[in-house]
Write a protein that holds these residues in place. Structure first.
Motif, PDB file in Angstrom:
ATOM      1  N   GLU A  14       0.815  -1.211   0.000  1.00 41.92           N
ATOM      2  CA  GLU A  14       0.000   0.000   0.000  1.00 41.92           C
ATOM      3  C   GLU A  14       0.852   1.266   0.000  1.00 41.92           C
ATOM      4  O   GLU A  14       1.971   1.277   0.509  1.00 41.92           O
ATOM      5  CB  GLU A  14      -0.912   0.047   1.229  1.00 41.92           C
ATOM      6  N   VAL A  15       0.264   2.321  -0.542  1.00 39.84           N
ATOM      7  CA  VAL A  15       0.835   3.668  -0.486  1.00 39.84           C
ATOM      8  C   VAL A  15      -0.254   4.594   0.042  1.00 39.84           C
ATOM      9  O   VAL A  15      -1.346   4.658  -0.521  1.00 39.84           O
ATOM     10  CB  VAL A  15       1.303   4.150  -1.876  1.00 39.84           C
ATOM     11  N   LEU A  16       0.027   5.307   1.128  1.00 43.32           N
ATOM     12  CA  LEU A  16      -0.964   6.206   1.722  1.00 43.32           C
ATOM     13  C   LEU A  16      -0.398   7.615   1.839  1.00 43.32           C
ATOM     14  O   LEU A  16       0.794   7.797   2.094  1.00 43.32           O
ATOM     15  CB  LEU A  16      -1.377   5.710   3.112  1.00 43.32           C
ATOM     16  N   ASN A  17      -1.276   8.597   1.657  1.00 40.34           N
ATOM     17  CA  ASN A  17      -0.862   9.992   1.869  1.00 40.34           C
ATOM     18  C   ASN A  17      -2.003  10.844   2.433  1.00 40.34           C
ATOM     19  O   ASN A  17      -2.009  12.061   2.282  1.00 40.34           O
ATOM     20  CB  ASN A  17      -0.324  10.613   0.576  1.00 40.34           C
ATOM     21  N   ASP A  18      -2.975  10.186   3.090  1.00 36.73           N
ATOM     22  CA  ASP A  18      -4.062  10.940   3.713  1.00 36.73           C
ATOM     23  C   ASP A  18      -3.536  11.662   4.952  1.00 36.73           C
ATOM     24  O   ASP A  18      -2.504  11.291   5.526  1.00 36.73           O
ATOM     25  CB  ASP A  18      -5.206   9.999   4.093  1.00 36.73           C
ATOM     26  N   GLN A  20      -4.467  11.841   8.082  1.00 33.40           N
ATOM     27  CA  GLN A  20      -4.336  11.096   9.332  1.00 33.40           C
ATOM     28  C   GLN A  20      -3.066  10.247   9.338  1.00 33.40           C
ATOM     29  O   GLN A  20      -2.326  10.219  10.327  1.00 33.40           O
ATOM     30  CB  GLN A  20      -5.559  10.204   9.555  1.00 33.40           C
ATOM     31  N   THR A  21      -2.797   9.566   8.223  1.00 32.51           N
ATOM     32  CA  THR A  21      -1.596   8.732   8.136  1.00 32.51           C
ATOM     33  C   THR A  21      -0.336   9.581   8.221  1.00 32.51           C
ATOM     34  O   THR A  21       0.604   9.255   8.961  1.00 32.51           O
ATOM     35  CB  THR A  21      -1.596   7.929   6.821  1.00 32.51           C
ATOM     36  N   LEU A  22      -0.305  10.678   7.479  1.00 31.09           N
ATOM     37  CA  LEU A  22       0.890  11.525   7.481  1.00 31.09           C
ATOM     38  C   LEU A  22       1.128  12.143   8.853  1.00 31.09           C
ATOM     39  O   LEU A  22       2.278  12.296   9.283  1.00 31.09           O
ATOM     40  CB  LEU A  22       0.770  12.614   6.415  1.00 31.09           C
ATOM     41  N   THR A  23       0.046  12.485   9.555  1.00 28.59           N
ATOM     42  CA  THR A  23       0.191  13.032  10.908  1.00 28.59           C
ATOM     43  C   THR A  23       0.737  11.974  11.862  1.00 28.59           C
ATOM     44  O   THR A  23       1.629  12.247  12.676  1.00 28.59           O
ATOM     45  CB  THR A  23      -1.160  13.556  11.424  1.00 28.59           C
ATOM     46  N   THR A  24       0.215  10.754  11.758  1.00 31.35           N
ATOM     47  CA  THR A  24       0.699   9.658  12.606  1.00 31.35           C
ATOM     48  C   THR A  24       2.186   9.418  12.391  1.00 31.35           C
ATOM     49  O   THR A  24       2.953   9.246  13.348  1.00 31.35           O
ATOM     50  CB  THR A  24      -0.079   8.367  12.309  1.00 31.35           C
ATOM     51  N   TYR A  25       2.608   9.424  11.137  1.00 32.90           N
ATOM     52  CA  TYR A  25       4.003   9.112  10.811  1.00 32.90           C
ATOM     53  C   TYR A  25       4.923  10.333  10.894  1.00 32.90           C
ATOM     54  O   TYR A  25       6.105  10.233  10.587  1.00 32.90           O
ATOM     55  CB  TYR A  25       4.084   8.469   9.425  1.00 32.90           C
ATOM     56  N   SER A  26       4.387  11.460  11.327  1.00 31.35           N
ATOM     57  CA  SER A  26       5.235  12.642  11.506  1.00 31.35           C
ATOM     58  C   SER A  26       5.948  12.627  12.852  1.00 31.35           C
ATOM     59  O   SER A  26       6.780  13.488  13.132  1.00 31.35           O
ATOM     60  CB  SER A  26       4.398  13.919  11.390  1.00 31.35           C
ATOM     61  N   LYS A  27       5.625  11.639  13.687  1.00 31.20           N
ATOM     62  CA  LYS A  27       6.237  11.546  15.011  1.00 31.20           C
ATOM     63  C   LYS A  27       6.745  10.129  15.261  1.00 31.20           C
ATOM     64  O   LYS A  27       6.219   9.159  14.725  1.00 31.20           O
ATOM     65  CB  LYS A  27       5.223  11.922  16.096  1.00 31.20           C
ATOM     66  N   ASP A  28       7.786  10.047  16.089  1.00 28.31           N
ATOM     67  CA  ASP A  28       8.211   8.769  16.654  1.00 28.31           C
ATOM     68  C   ASP A  28       8.267   8.970  18.166  1.00 28.31           C
ATOM     69  O   ASP A  28       7.441   9.705  18.698  1.00 28.31           O
ATOM     70  CB  ASP A  28       9.535   8.283  16.038  1.00 28.31           C
ATOM     71  N   ALA A  29       9.201   8.366  18.873  1.00 32.58           N
ATOM     72  CA  ALA A  29       9.268   8.547  20.330  1.00 32.58           C
ATOM     73  C   ALA A  29      10.202   9.685  20.721  1.00 32.58           C
ATOM     74  O   ALA A  29      10.592   9.801  21.881  1.00 32.58           O
ATOM     75  CB  ALA A  29       9.718   7.250  20.993  1.00 32.58           C
ATOM     76  N   SER A  30      10.546  10.531  19.766  1.00 33.97           N
ATOM     77  CA  SER A  30      11.468  11.636  20.016  1.00 33.97           C
ATOM     78  C   SER A  30      10.707  12.932  20.277  1.00 33.97           C
ATOM     79  O   SER A  30       9.472  12.960  20.317  1.00 33.97           O
ATOM     80  CB  SER A  30      12.384  11.827  18.803  1.00 33.97           C
TER      81      SER A  30
END
Length: 541
Positions: A14-18, A20-30
């Protein structure tokens, strides 16, 4: 045509760019936040190879940031280009044999360990985040934990790795003999070029490399140029370990495993102050504990204040019985400055008990309170305080974020009586703007300090570079490392020249250039990190 459409034409996954997905993946544990352009979930290695080829040909300076569980504390799992999440499909445990295993990078360690323990085997270099991290992330960050004291770092256990490099092909790295190395160097292709250039870099700079080796038992900063060439074998897996996806994309891993000891006895040592800490540590280490951990008085106070909440984590006692175990500390007037946990293991319970008893007797001259805990029921409280207290701190701190920037420092244990008071003196002036506890691997001199801070306040955010500079200079003064286990990423990468000196830093830069000449793999991390880029991307919430 959009980037998503272009990618989906070549990717089976899959390829996603919605949003919600981009916001989720804009952060890690840093402490950072960077919004990507797309997230790709590769179905297999072929998807990864096609993605690398696509990015190589793209005129818009796209990049790839590999990611799995997103537990990285340095910002290495976020990026402006394409996030490549391997945890959805590349998550198979391929094989377990008598003493080794083959696994894909997206397998969660908790699931992996459950399967290896069925065979009586263990990968002993798991981190504290063992319940939420993946195997690939452990290798990419050079993660370690409490058993590293006895078993050593993860590079002792990684036998072989498959990696997609920036030419879009998959290669296998493992230890090579001189004859095998010569054959690789003779190849007229990208792989041959890498072997040739890395070999020559190490050969002609061996003195600089050796002089720059950190004077500590473990280190996850820079690239591990020290262990690639032993004069008997040449092993590029050493560079992939701890490279945080900046040199290649891991697709498969082969580890050797160990048989864990069947019995554990815990010696709990209560230190009222620090002046003789180094001597206590040296004395305990003479008896070779499997793990030697610690937590401070603030950690213990936090556990006492929220003891009922902690009892939910107990497995060997019901909640009421677990809560009653905290009563002695509740009525204690003065808590110990440090509580030390020395774990002794053996296949024989009697032998483990004897080790703990001999250690306790050897400490008698220090006039310390020390107690032996023979059973899981008696031990559980101390391990839960060590492992769960930071989660409590996060839970009960309002409007604050766990801020990892001085979270993984290490100096030789012999320096701790001098080092720890100086460290405390540096942090104390900031106590009105952050809350923190201190815990870690006392046997290695490795401490985890993760303050809780209100990052929405610009004045609080200013503390981060200011305090980092002070703490790291103190660490370097004592010939330590700014990261034993958590790596560089965005947060510590800019300090690599100060830690290693310009000559060694340039060798690290050359390694990055050899593997990734177009800088398409996880840019702005490790040797490519800069102060301004990193500071500008600190999250404000």
């Amino acid at each position: 045509m959009s980037l998503k459409d272009d990618l989906q034409k070549i990717i089976k996954g899959e390829v996603l760019n919605d949003d919600q997905t981009l916001t989720t993946y804009s952060k890690d544990a840093s402490i950072f936040e960077i919004k990507p352009q797309a997230v790709v979930y590769p179905k297999d290695c072929e998807d990864i190879k096609k993605l690398v080829a696509f990015v190589n040909q793209d005129p818009h300076n796209l990049s790839i940031t590999p990611r799995s569980a997103g537990t990285d504390m340095t910002g290495a799992a976020i990026g402006e280009g394409i996030i490549l999440d391997v945890s959805k499909y590349l998550n198979k445990l391929i094989e377990i044999t008598e003493n080794s295993t083959v696994v894909q990078p997206g397998v969660f360690y908790r699931d992996f360990e459950a399967e290896t323990l069925k065979k009586g085997l263990l990968l002993p270099t798991y981190p504290a985040s063992r319940e939420i991290c993946t195997i690939g992330g452990m290798v990419a960050s050079n993660a370690g934990g409490e058993l590293e004291l006895a078993y050593g770092p993860i590079n002792k256990y990684l036998k072989k790795t498959k990696v997609v490099l920036t030419d879009g092909n998959e290669y296998t790295f493992e230890a090579l003999s001189q004859a095998e190395l010569n054959k690789k160097i003779a190849q007229k292709d990208f792989e041959g070029k890498i072997y040739s250039e890395v070999y020559n870099l190490i050969k002609y700079n061996r003195k600089i490399i050796e002089e720059s080796r950190p004077k500590v038992s473990k280190n996850s900063t820079g690239f591990d140029l020290w262990d690639v060439w032993s004069k008997e074998t040449f092993d590029l897996t050493k560079l992939i370990i701890g490279s945080q996806g900046t040199l290649g994309i891991i697709t498969e891993l082969e580890f050797k495993l160990v048989s864990p000891k069947k019995n554990q006895v815990l010696l709990v040592i209560f230190l009222p102050d620090l002046p003789e800490l180094d001597k206590v540590i040296q004395k305990v280490l003479e008896f070779k504990p499997e793990a030697f951990e610690c937590f401070d008085d603030q950690t213990l106070k936090l556990a006492i204040d929220h003891a009922w909440d902690l009892t939910k984590s107990f497995k060997h006692s019901n909640r009421l019985a677990a809560y009653l175990q905290f009563l002695p500390e509740k009525f204690q007037k003065t808590l110990p400055a440090l509580t030390l946990l020395a774990s002794f293991t053996s296949d024989s319970l009697q032998e483990a008990q004897e080790k703990a008893q001999m250690t306790k007797q050897a400490l008698a001259s220090f006039n310390l309170k020390a107690e032996i805990k023979n059973t899981p029921v008696a031990q559980e409280k101390y391990w839960i305080i060590r492992h769960k207290s930071f989660g409590l701190l996060m839970k009960y701190a309002k409007n604050s974020k766990a801020s990892s920037f001085i979270d993984d420092i290490i100096v030789k244990p012999e320096y701790l009586p001098e080092f720890l008071p100086k460290l405390n003196a540096l942090i104390t002036p900031y106590k009105d703007r952050m809350v923190y506890t201190l815990a870690g691997h006392i046997g290695d001199g490795n401490f985890h300090i993760i303050p809780l801070m209100n990052l929405a306040d610009p004045e609080v955010r200013k503390i981060i570079p200011e305090l980092m500079e002070k703490v790291f200079r103190l660490v370097f003064e004592y010939k330590g490392s700014m990261s034993a286990e958590h790596n560089d990423g965005l947060i510590r990468g800019p300090y690599l020249p100060e830690m290693y000196g310009e000559k060694m830093y340039q060798l690290f830069k050359e390694i990055k250039q050899i593997f990734d000449p177009k800088n398409i793999l996880n840019p702005h991390k490790k040797v490519d990190a800069t102060f301004q880029y990193s500071l500008d991307r600190i999250a404000k919430s």
